[in-house]
Design a protein around this motif. Structure first.
Motif, PDB file in Angstrom:
ATOM      1  N   CYS A   1       0.810  -1.227   0.000  1.00 26.14           N
ATOM      2  CA  CYS A   1       0.000   0.000   0.000  1.00 26.14           C
ATOM      3  C   CYS A   1       0.838   1.270   0.000  1.00 26.14           C
ATOM      4  N   THR A   2       2.134   1.141   0.044  1.00 33.12           N
ATOM      5  CA  THR A   2       3.004   2.334   0.037  1.00 33.12           C
ATOM      6  C   THR A   2       3.994   2.267  -1.130  1.00 33.12           C
ATOM      7  N   ILE A   3       5.080   1.531  -0.936  1.00 31.36           N
ATOM      8  CA  ILE A   3       6.148   1.485  -1.951  1.00 31.36           C
ATOM      9  C   ILE A   3       5.641   0.939  -3.278  1.00 31.36           C
ATOM     10  N   ILE A   4       4.941  -0.195  -3.221  1.00 29.45           N
ATOM     11  CA  ILE A   4       4.490  -0.830  -4.466  1.00 29.45           C
ATOM     12  C   ILE A   4       3.404   0.003  -5.137  1.00 29.45           C
ATOM     13  N   LEU A   5       2.492   0.561  -4.343  1.00 33.26           N
ATOM     14  CA  LEU A   5       1.448   1.423  -4.899  1.00 33.26           C
ATOM     15  C   LEU A   5       2.068   2.618  -5.610  1.00 33.26           C
ATOM     16  N   LEU A   6       3.011   3.278  -4.954  1.00 33.30           N
ATOM     17  CA  LEU A   6       3.670   4.440  -5.555  1.00 33.30           C
ATOM     18  C   LEU A   6       4.435   4.038  -6.816  1.00 33.30           C
ATOM     19  N   SER A   7       5.118   2.905  -6.756  1.00 27.59           N
ATOM     20  CA  SER A   7       5.881   2.434  -7.917  1.00 27.59           C
ATOM     21  C   SER A   7       4.969   2.165  -9.105  1.00 27.59           C
ATOM     22  N   ASN A   8       3.803   1.551  -8.840  1.00 28.39           N
ATOM     23  CA  ASN A   8       2.867   1.244  -9.928  1.00 28.39           C
ATOM     24  C   ASN A   8       2.306   2.509 -10.568  1.00 28.39           C
ATOM     25  N   VAL A   9       2.036   3.514  -9.749  1.00 28.92           N
ATOM     26  CA  VAL A   9       1.546   4.785 -10.292  1.00 28.92           C
ATOM     27  C   VAL A   9       2.608   5.422 -11.181  1.00 28.92           C
ATOM     28  N   ILE A  10       3.872   5.399 -10.698  1.00 28.77           N
ATOM     29  CA  ILE A  10       4.973   5.971 -11.486  1.00 28.77           C
ATOM     30  C   ILE A  10       5.139   5.213 -12.804  1.00 28.77           C
ATOM     31  N   VAL A  11       5.045   3.871 -12.732  1.00 24.98           N
ATOM     32  CA  VAL A  11       5.164   3.052 -13.950  1.00 24.98           C
ATOM     33  C   VAL A  11       4.049   3.392 -14.929  1.00 24.98           C
ATOM     34  N   TRP A  12       2.819   3.510 -14.428  1.00 24.72           N
ATOM     35  CA  TRP A  12       1.694   3.821 -15.314  1.00 24.72           C
ATOM     36  C   TRP A  12       1.927   5.163 -16.016  1.00 24.72           C
ATOM     37  N   VAL A  13       2.416   6.134 -15.270  1.00 21.03           N
ATOM     38  CA  VAL A  13       2.693   7.448 -15.872  1.00 21.03           C
ATOM     39  C   VAL A  13       3.798   7.335 -16.921  1.00 21.03           C
ATOM     40  N   LEU A  14       4.859   6.586 -16.601  1.00 21.97           N
ATOM     41  CA  LEU A  14       5.999   6.472 -17.523  1.00 21.97           C
ATOM     42  C   LEU A  14       5.657   5.728 -18.806  1.00 21.97           C
ATOM     43  N   ILE A  15       4.646   4.837 -18.751  1.00 22.23           N
ATOM     44  CA  ILE A  15       4.293   4.115 -19.980  1.00 22.23           C
ATOM     45  C   ILE A  15       3.164   4.819 -20.747  1.00 22.23           C
ATOM     46  N   HIS A  16       2.622   5.903 -20.186  1.00 31.32           N
ATOM     47  CA  HIS A  16       1.554   6.607 -20.894  1.00 31.32           C
ATOM     48  C   HIS A  16       1.963   8.005 -21.342  1.00 31.32           C
ATOM     49  N   PHE A  17       3.237   8.319 -21.120  1.00 30.40           N
ATOM     50  CA  PHE A  17       3.718   9.616 -21.591  1.00 30.40           C
ATOM     51  C   PHE A  17       5.025   9.435 -22.347  1.00 30.40           C
ATOM     52  N   SER A  18       5.163  10.215 -23.425  1.00 32.35           N
ATOM     53  CA  SER A  18       6.377  10.180 -24.231  1.00 32.35           C
ATOM     54  C   SER A  18       7.442  11.040 -23.563  1.00 32.35           C
ATOM     55  N   PRO A  19       8.675  10.993 -24.025  1.00 35.15           N
ATOM     56  CA  PRO A  19       9.724  11.853 -23.457  1.00 35.15           C
ATOM     57  C   PRO A  19       9.392  13.339 -23.530  1.00 35.15           C
ATOM     58  N   THR A  20       8.461  13.704 -24.434  1.00 31.84           N
ATOM     59  CA  THR A  20       8.037  15.120 -24.514  1.00 31.84           C
ATOM     60  C   THR A  20       6.785  15.375 -23.677  1.00 31.84           C
ATOM     61  N   TRP A  21       6.411  14.383 -22.838  1.00 28.93           N
ATOM     62  CA  TRP A  21       5.256  14.443 -21.951  1.00 28.93           C
ATOM     63  C   TRP A  21       3.938  14.598 -22.704  1.00 28.93           C
ATOM     64  N   THR A  22       3.874  13.909 -23.858  1.00 29.90           N
ATOM     65  CA  THR A  22       2.622  13.809 -24.605  1.00 29.90           C
ATOM     66  C   THR A  22       1.911  12.528 -24.182  1.00 29.90           C
ATOM     67  N   TYR A  23       0.609  12.597 -23.887  1.00 25.66           N
ATOM     68  CA  TYR A  23      -0.118  11.407 -23.441  1.00 25.66           C
ATOM     69  C   TYR A  23      -0.224  10.404 -24.581  1.00 25.66           C
ATOM     70  N   LEU A  24       0.023   9.139 -24.275  1.00 22.63           N
ATOM     71  CA  LEU A  24       0.007   8.071 -25.274  1.00 22.63           C
ATOM     72  C   LEU A  24      -1.134   7.100 -25.002  1.00 22.63           C
ATOM     73  N   GLU A  25      -1.795   6.674 -26.058  1.00 19.61           N
ATOM     74  CA  GLU A  25      -2.804   5.627 -25.921  1.00 19.61           C
ATOM     75  C   GLU A  25      -2.093   4.291 -25.673  1.00 19.61           C
ATOM     76  N   ASP A  26      -2.877   3.303 -25.252  1.00 18.21           N
ATOM     77  CA  ASP A  26      -2.289   2.006 -24.908  1.00 18.21           C
ATOM     78  C   ASP A  26      -1.489   1.400 -26.054  1.00 18.21           C
ATOM     79  N   ALA A  27      -1.946   1.590 -27.253  1.00 18.34           N
ATOM     80  CA  ALA A  27      -1.286   0.977 -28.408  1.00 18.34           C
ATOM     81  C   ALA A  27       0.073   1.604 -28.707  1.00 18.34           C
ATOM     82  N   MET A  28       0.382   2.738 -28.081  1.00 22.80           N
ATOM     83  CA  MET A  28       1.615   3.461 -28.405  1.00 22.80           C
ATOM     84  C   MET A  28       2.650   3.418 -27.267  1.00 22.80           C
ATOM     85  N   ILE A  29       2.511   2.496 -26.333  1.00 23.12           N
ATOM     86  CA  ILE A  29       3.404   2.519 -25.165  1.00 23.12           C
ATOM     87  C   ILE A  29       4.849   2.182 -25.521  1.00 23.12           C
ATOM     88  N   ASN A  30       5.082   1.657 -26.733  1.00 21.54           N
ATOM     89  CA  ASN A  30       6.468   1.407 -27.158  1.00 21.54           C
ATOM     90  C   ASN A  30       7.244   2.709 -27.366  1.00 21.54           C
TER      91      ASN A  30
END
Length: 757
Positions: free
Chosen positions: A557-586
Motif C-alpha cells: 500500500c506504500t512502496i508498491i502502490l507508488l511504484s505502480n503509479v509511477i510506472v503507469w505514468v511512464l508508460i503513458h507519456f512520451s519523453p516530450t510528456w505527450t499522453y500516449l494511448e495504450d497501443a503506443m506505449i512502445n
C-alpha cells in the motif's frame, strides 16, 4: 520508568520470554543467535511501566563477537535497574557460567529458570530455595513457551529494582582472591563503576580492559611472577574459568531431584539417549541428511504451489474442474485437486478480478475520463491486487519455514552443511543467517553479527540474497505458473523449488569461491549445542504470520502502490510528456529508457532478441531494485495496458502469459530472468542493511559482486537451457574450479604447518 534487561545464553528461551512479557513479535527460532541486536518492549502490570530490553544471547561478557559487545556495553553503560538472567534449567552448568559473571556487576539480578515444563516431563523437580541461598539472588521457575509464572517473575524483578545490590564473586577464597581484591581497590581509587567486574576482566586479559586500563597490568604481572597453579600454570584466564566451573559443579547436581524415590540424580543426569538424539540419528545422517532436507523442501513447496496435490491428474485417475463456468472456475481443482496455497491464491485473485472489473465498469458507466479510469484500474488496483494475490502462498511458505526453525530442525541443517563446507573454510554457523534469508534478507544480514571472522561475515552477507526471500516469491510463482501453462513443462511446485535450489547452490558455490580467494581465511571453530526438538507454539507462529502479513500489506500500500503509479505514468507519456494511448506505449518514457540498456541483457535471453514489448523485462528488473514485489506489479500494469483490447486475455493466461505472447520470450529466457533477479542487487532496504553491517569500503565491492554474479548465473542458465549439450560442460568447469580451490586450500594449510614446525 524502570529498565530491566534480559540476558542469557543463546537458545535459552530469552526472546520467547520477551514476547510473552511484552506481547511483541520478535523473531523466535530454535537455534543460537536469533537475537543479534537489543529489542525493547513495555510491561504494564506493575505500579509503573517497565521497559524490557532483550539483549543478544551470549555465553560470556568477554567481547569476542558483536552480540557480546552489544550486551556488555548495554549493561555497563546504560546501567539497567535490574537484570533478568534467563537460565535453561536443562543445561544448568553451562548457563550458570554467565550468571556468575553477571553477579560481578553491581546491578540487581533475578534468575529465571526457564523450560520448567521440560523438567517436569522428565520427572524431575528443582530445589529453588537452595539455589537462592547459594547465589543470594531471587530465583523463579518459569516456562516462557507455556507462559507459566511470568507475572511472578516480573513482580520479583520490579521489587529487585527498588534496592541496590553489592557485586559478589564465587572466586572469593580461591588462590587468586587476594589479587582480585588488590585490583578491585585500584579500580575503586580510579572511581570506575562496577570495580569488581572490571578487576576480574582485567585479570582475565580481557582485550577492552587491557586497552582502557593498561596502567594496572603491572599489578597482575607482578602477581604472575609468584603464582603457579599445579595444573594451569600462570594462565589466570584459565584459572578463573576452572574455579567458576568447580563452583558450579559443587552444587548443580544436588539441585535437581527425582520425583520417584528409586531414581537418583546420577541416573537422571546420565547420558541416556533422548528422543532428540534418536531423531538426529536419521535427520543428521552422514548420507541421508541432505536428501531428507530436499524431501522436506519438496513437501513444503508441493503444499504451497501444486495444482495436483495428490497427483490424481498426473496419474490419469481423475480430471476435475471446480465451479466451471463461474468467476471462481478452478478454485479447488483444475484437473487435479489443488494445494492449500493454490486454493487460497485462486480465491484471492478471482475475488480481486471481480472487484477490479466492477470498479472499471462503474467508472465507465459514470463516464469518468478514460485516463483516470486507466490510472485507477490499471495503474493502482491491478498492480496492487496482483501482489496481494500471492499473500496466501507467502504466508504458508513462511509458516512452514517458521515451523522448521522453531522445532529445532534448521539448526540441524547448519550442522549437516558444516560437514561439507568446512573443507573450504566456511562454518555451519554462517548458514544460520543464510537460512533466515528465506524469510527476509534484512534480519538475516543483521544475524551475521554472530560470526567472529570479519571475512566470513562479508562473504555471508554477499550470498544471503541468493536465498530467495518472501518478496521474491510472487514473481517466482507467477513465472512458474506461466511456464507450466505455456509449455506444459513440469509442475509449478517443482519449478519453484528448482528456482530456490539453484539460488542455494549459487550461494554455496559463491561462498566457497569467496572464502578461497578474495576473502580467504582460516576456518573458525564451529561449536553449537543442538537444541532439543519441540512442538512450535501456535500463538507464537500466528503472531509472526500476522506481523509478516502487516509488513507485506504496508509495503503493497506504500512502496508498491507508488511504484505502480509511477510506472503507469511512464508508460503513458512520451519523453516530450505527450499522453500516449495504450497501443503506443512502445514510444513511452519507460520504453525509451529500457531500450537503451536492453542490449546488455542479450546474453541472458531477454535482451535485443525479444520482439515487441521485450523491454518490459529490463524495466521490471530495474523496478525490482526498489522492492522485488514491484516486478509482479509492473508486469500486471503492463499486461493490463497491452491486453486492453482483449481484457479476457489477461484472465485466461495471466500477466506473465500476456507478456510471453507479446515478446516472444522463451523458457530459457524466463528462467534466466528469474535467476538474474534472484541473485542481483536486493531491494533498497536490504542494501541499506548490508551497508550498515559491512566494513567501510566493502559495500561498493558487494554491489559489484551481486551484479557480476547475477549476470554470470543468468547467462549460464540461458545458454545451458538453450543448448542442452553445454550443461555437462558447465558442470565440469564448476566442479574443476571447486576441486582446484580445495586442493589449493589444502596445500596452503600443509605449507603453514610445515612453516610452524
Amino acid at each position: 520508568m524502570k529498565t530491566i534487561a534480559l540476558a542469557g545464553n543463546p537458545n535459552s528461551g530469552k526472546t520467547t520470554l520477551f514476547n510473552a512479557v511484552t506481547g511483541s513479535t520478535a523473531h523466535v527460532g530454535n537455534w543460537p543467535g536469533v537475537t543479534v541486536d537489543k529489542k525493547t518492549g513495555l510491561y504494564k502490570k506493575e505500579e509503573e511501566p517497565i521497559t524490557l530490553v532483550d539483549l543478544p544471547g551470549i555465553y560470556s561478557l568477554s567481547p569476542y563477537t558483536d552480540e557480546e559487545v552489544i550486551s556488555r556495553n548495554f549493561l555497563l553503560e546504560e546501567k539497567p535497574d535490574c537484570i533478568i538472567n534467563i537460565v535453561d534449567v536443562t543445561n544448568l552448568e553451562r548457563n550458570l557460567y554467565l550468571t556468575l559473571q553477571l553477579m560481578e556487576i553491581d546491578i540487581p539480578i533475578v534468575c529465571a529458570l526457564n523450560m520448567s515444563d521440560v523438567l517436569a516431563k522428565e520427572g524431575k523437580e528443582f530445589d529453588l530455595k537452595k539455589l537462592e541461598e547459594i547465589l543470594n539472588i531471587p530465583v523463579v521457575m518459569v516456562s516462557a513457551l507455556k507462559e507459566n509464572n511470568i507475572e511472578e517473575l516480573m513482580h520479583r524483578a520490579y521489587q529487585a529494582c527498588q534496592s541496590k545490590r553489592k557485586a559478589r564473586s564465587c572466586l572469593k577464597g580461591t588462590s587468586i582472591s587476594h589479587l582480585i581484591g588488590d585490583v578491585t581497590i585500584a579500580f575503586e581509587a580510579l572511581k570506575v563503576d562496577y570495580p569488581l567486574f572490571h578487576a576480574i576482566k582485567l585479570i582475565e586479559n580481557d582485550e577492552l580492559e587491557l586497552k582502557d586500563h593498561s596502567n594496572l597490568v603491572s599489578i597482575i604481572d607482578n602477581f604472575k611472577m609468584t603464582f603457579n597453579d599445579n595444573v594451569l600454570g600462570n594462565d589466570l584466564e584459565a584459572v578463573i574459568a576452572d574455579e567458576r566451573y568447580k563452583y558450579i559443579t559443587s552444587f548443580s547436581k544436588k539441585l535437581i531431584i527425582a520425583q520417584k524415590k528409586e531414581e537418583n540424580t546420577e541416573f537422571l543426569n546420565s547420558t541416556i539417549k533422548t528422543k532428540s538424539d534418536k531423531v538426529d540419528k536419521v535427520l543428521t545422517h552422514k548420507f541421508f541428511g541432505i536428501p531428507i532436507f530436499i524431501a522436506i523442501l519438496f513437501v513444503i513447496f508441493h503444499l504451497t504451489f501444486s495444482e495436483d496435490l495428490f497427483f490424481l491428474n498426473a496419474l490419469g485417475l481423475v480430471d476435475i474442474t471446480s465451479f466451471a463456468g463461474t468467476p471462481y472456475e478452478g478454485l479447488f481443482a483444475n484437473g487435479g485437486i489443488s494445494s492449500i496455497g493454490v486454493i487460497f491464491t485462486n480465491l484471492f485473485n478471482n475475488t480481486f478480478d471481480l472487484i477490479t472489473s466492477s470498479i472499471a465498469n462503474g467508472m465507465n458507466s459514470a463516464n469518468v475520463n478514460p485516463v483516470v479510469t486507466g490510472l485507477v484500474c490499471d495503474g493502482i488496483i491491478t498492480g496492487v491486487f496482483s501482489v496481494f494475490g500471492f499473500l496466501p502462498q507467502i504466508l504458508l511458505l513462511f509458516l512452514c519455514f517458521s515451523i522448521l526453525e522453531d522445532s529445532g530442525y534448521m539448526a540441524r541443517v547448519a550442522f549437516i552443511l558444516d560437514r561439507i563446507m568446512q573443507k573450504f573454510g566456511v562454518t555451519g554457523r554462517a548458514f544460520l543467517p543464510m537460512i533466515m534469508g528465506f524469510g527476509c534478507s534484512i534480519p538475516a544480514m543483521i544475524n551475521t553479527r554472530t560470526l567472529a571472522d570479519d571475512k566470513e561475515k562479508i562473504a555471508t552477507i554477499r550470498v544471503i540474497p541468493f536465498f530467495s526471500c518472501g518478496a521474491k516469491l510472487p514473481i517466482l510463482s507467477a513465472v512458474s505458473g506461466a511456464l507450466v501453462s505455456k509449455w506444459g513443462i513440469g509442475n509449478a511446485d517443482l519449478i519453484t523449488l528448482l528456482f530456490y535450489a539453484v539460488g542455494m547452490i549459487t550461494a554455496m558455490i559463491s561462498l566457497i569461491i569467496l572464502r578461497s580467494s578474495t576473502l580467504k581465511g582460516e576456518k573458525q571453530p564451529f561449536m553449537m549445542e543442538l537444541p532439543n526438538y519441540h512442538m512450535p507454539r501456535f500463538k507464537s507462529l500466528m503472531l509472526h504470520l500476522w506481523d509478516k502479513a502487516k509488513h507485506f500489506i504496508k509495503k503493497a500500500c506504500t512502496i508498491i502502490l507508488l511504484s505502480n503509479v509511477i510506472v503507469w505514468v511512464l508508460i503513458h507519456f512520451s519523453p516530450t510528456w505527450t499522453y500516449l494511448e495504450d497501443a503506443m506505449i512502445n514510444e513511452s518514457i519507460l520504453a525509451v529508457l529500457s531500450k537503451m540498456v536492453q542490449p546488455l541483457f542479450t546474453p541472458l535471453g531477454f535482451g535485443s532478441q525479444l520482439k515487441g514489448f521485450g523491454w518490459v523485462f529490463v524495466s521490471a528488473s530495474i523496478a525490482g531494485l526498489i522492492a522485488k514485489e514491484n516486478i509482479v506489479g509492473l508486469f500486471a500494469v503492463l499486461a493490463a495496458v497491452i491486453s486492453s483490447a482483449d481484457p479476457d486475455l489477461m484472465s485466461d493466461i495471466g500477466s506473465v502469459g500476456v507478456l510471453i505472447e507479446n515478446t516472444g520470450a522463451t523458457f530459457p529466457a524466463l528462467f534466466a530472468f528469474i535467476m538474474f533477479n534472484m541473485t542481483t542487487i536486493p531491494c533498497f532496504a536490504a542494501c541499506a542493511t548490508a551497508r550498515g553491517e559491512l566494513k567501510k569500503g566493502t559495500f561498493k565491492w558487494t554491489i559489484l559482486f551481486w551484479l557480476v554474479t547475477s549476470y554470470i548465473v543468468g547467462t549460464i542458465c540461458f545458454v545451458s537451457l538453450t543448448v542442452l549439450w553445454t550443461i555437462p560442460i558447465f558442470i565440469a568447469v564448476i566442479a574443476a574450479v571447486l576441486v582446484l580451490l580445495y586442493l589449493y586450500r589444502i596445500d596452503k594449510i600443509s605449507f603453514r604447518k610445515k612453516e610452524s614446525k
